[in-house]
Design an enzyme around this catalytic site. Structure first.
Site, short mmCIF file in Angstrom:
data_model
loop_
_atom_site.label_atom_id
_atom_site.label_comp_id
_atom_site.label_asym_id
_atom_site.label_seq_id
_atom_site.Cartn_x
_atom_site.Cartn_y
_atom_site.Cartn_z
N GLU A 153 -9.13 9.30 3.76
CA GLU A 153 -7.88 8.76 4.30
C GLU A 153 -6.76 9.79 4.25
OE1 GLU A 153 -5.42 6.22 1.71
OE2 GLU A 153 -7.18 6.10 0.41
N LYS A 174 2.45 4.33 7.71
CA LYS A 174 1.13 3.90 7.26
C LYS A 174 0.46 3.12 8.39
CE LYS A 174 1.69 3.26 2.26
NZ LYS A 174 1.56 2.25 1.18
N VAL A 223 -6.63 2.60 3.58
CA VAL A 223 -8.05 2.32 3.40
C VAL A 223 -8.58 1.52 4.59
CG1 VAL A 223 -9.72 1.00 2.03
CG2 VAL A 223 -8.03 2.45 0.88
N ASP A 272 0.84 -11.88 -1.03
CA ASP A 272 0.64 -10.46 -0.75
C ASP A 272 -0.80 -10.07 -1.09
OD1 ASP A 272 0.81 -7.76 -0.34
OD2 ASP A 272 2.63 -7.46 -1.51
N LYS A 314 -6.22 -0.60 -8.45
CA LYS A 314 -5.19 -0.22 -9.40
C LYS A 314 -4.84 -1.40 -10.30
CE LYS A 314 -3.38 3.14 -6.13
NZ LYS A 314 -4.32 2.83 -5.04
#
Length: 304
Positions: free
Chosen positions: A25, A86, A106, A138, A159
Site C-alpha cells: 500500500e 486516502k 488496505v 466507525d 492496532k
C-alpha cells in the site's frame, strides 16, 4: 487489462513469467510514518521482497492513473506529500475522474491488487472496529473489503487502538478465514498477543498456500487474513502500550479528532509518547510481514 491501470514493467514481466508478485500500500508511506523514515522503509520493504524471490508492487494513484508498482521518484513524492488523499473503494471514481493523486488504504490496495491479478498483499495492520462503535458506528472499510475481494493480506493483526474482539466477530460473520502464522492468538500490532484466538494456526507457508488455493478453487469470494506477530525482540509490553493508547485516545477526544483523521493522530501521538519506540516497532513488523508475504507468494506460484 483494466483501462485505468498502469503496470510497472518489472511487475508486468513477473506476471507474464508466472513469478511471485506482492502488493504494497501507499497510505503507510503517505500517512503512516514520518518522512524520511517512510520512504526509507518503503524501499527496504521492496528490497526484502526481492531478496525472497518475489517482485514488489507498491500501489497508488497518480493523476488519475492506478499505478501497480511505483518508481523511486514516485515513492519519494508520496513520502513527502502529506496532503495526498486516502483512497478506499468509495474514492476511486472521485480521484480517477478528476485525475488526482491518492494513496491507497488496505481496502484500496486490495481492490487494485485484484484488478492486477495479484494474490498477496503485505501491510502493517488492518483497520477494524473502533472503540465506542455503538455510538460512532466507525468500522473500517478494510473489513468489508475482506468480505468480497480475493486477496490474502499478511498483517500483524490490528492496532490496539481498535476493538479487537468485535473486529474478529465482523470477520467471522463475513466468512473471512483468520489464519495465525506460527501463532495461536491474533496479534495486536505492537504486541504479539491479544488474548483472542485465531481460526487456525499454520506453521508452514506451503500449507497456508494450499488453504488459499483451495478457497479460491471452491469459488469462495473474499480475502484471507494471515496474522503474523511482530518479532519478539521488537514487541512493546501490552500493559505499557495499552496505557499509552488510552492517553492518546483521551487526547483525540479532547481535541475533537474524528473519522479518518483518528488513526493518523493516534499513531503520531503514540510515537511521541513512546519516544519513537513505537515507530521502530512499526517498521520492524512491516519488514517481517514483507518477508513472510514474499515467501507465501512464492509458495503460491508452485500451484500455478
Amino acid at each position: 487489462m483494466h483501462p485505468y491501470l498502469d503496470i510497472h514493467p518489472e511487475v508486468a514481466q513477473a506476471k507474464a513469467e508466472g513469478r511471485a508478485v506482492v502488493a504494497l500500500e501507499s497510505t503507510i508511506i503517505a500517512h503512516g510514518m514520518p518522512y524520511p523514515q517512510n520512504v526509507a522503509t518503503a524501499r527496504e520493504v521492496e528490497a526484502i521482497i526481492r531478496s525472497e524471490g518475489a517482485v514488489p508492487a507498491t500501489i497508488g494513484i497518480i493523476k488519475g492513473r492506478v499505478k501497480i508498482g511505483l518508481t523511486d521518484q514516485e515513492l519519494e513524492s508520496f513520502g513527502q506529500n502529506r496532503s495526498v488523499e486516502k483512497v478506499s473503494r468509495r474514492d476511486f471514481p472521485l480521484l480517477i475522474a478528476q485525475k488526482m493523486d491518492g494513496a491507497t488504504t488496505v481496502a484500496g490496495t486490495m481492490i487494485a491488487a485484484q484488478w492486477a491479478g495479484i494474490q498477496v498483499f503485505v501491510t502493517g495492520g488492518l483497520g477494524g472496529v473502533h472503540r465506542g462503535v455503538s455510538e460512532s458506528w466507525d468500522i473500517s472499510a478494510d473489513l468489508t473489503e475482506l468480505a468480497q475481494t480475493d486477496v490474502a493480506v499478511v498483517c500483524a493483526g490490528v492496532k490496539s487502538i481498535l476493538d479487537i474482539p468485535k473486529t474478529l466477530e465482523v470477520l467471522e460473520t463475513s466468512g473471512v478465514p483468520v489464519i495465525g502464522y506460527q501463532t495461536d492468538e491474533f496479534p495486536a500490532f505492537f504486541t504479539r498477543s491479544s488474548g483472542c484466538p485465531v481460526l487456525q494456526r499454520v506453521d508452514e507457508l506451503s500449507k497456508l498456500a494450499a488453504i488459499i488455493k483451495t478457497k479460491y478453487e471452491l469459488g469462495l469470494r473474499g480475502g484471507v487474513v494471515v496474522a503474523n506477530p511482530i518479532p519478539l525482540e521488537h514487541e512493546i509490553p501490552a500493559i505499557e502500550i495499552m496505557r499509552t493508547i488510552e492517553e492518546a485516545l483521551r487526547d483525540a477526544q479532547t481535541q475533537g479528532i474524528q473519522g479518518k483523521a483518528v488513526t493518523p493522530f493516534l499513531l503520531k501521538n503514540i510515537v511521541e509518547r513512546t519516544q519513537g519506540r513505537s515507530l521502530k516497532s512499526n517498521i520492524a513488523l512491516v519488514k517481517n510481514n514483507a518477508r513472510v508475504g514474499a515467501q507465501l507468494a512464492v509458495s503460491l506460484t508452485q500451484f500455478m
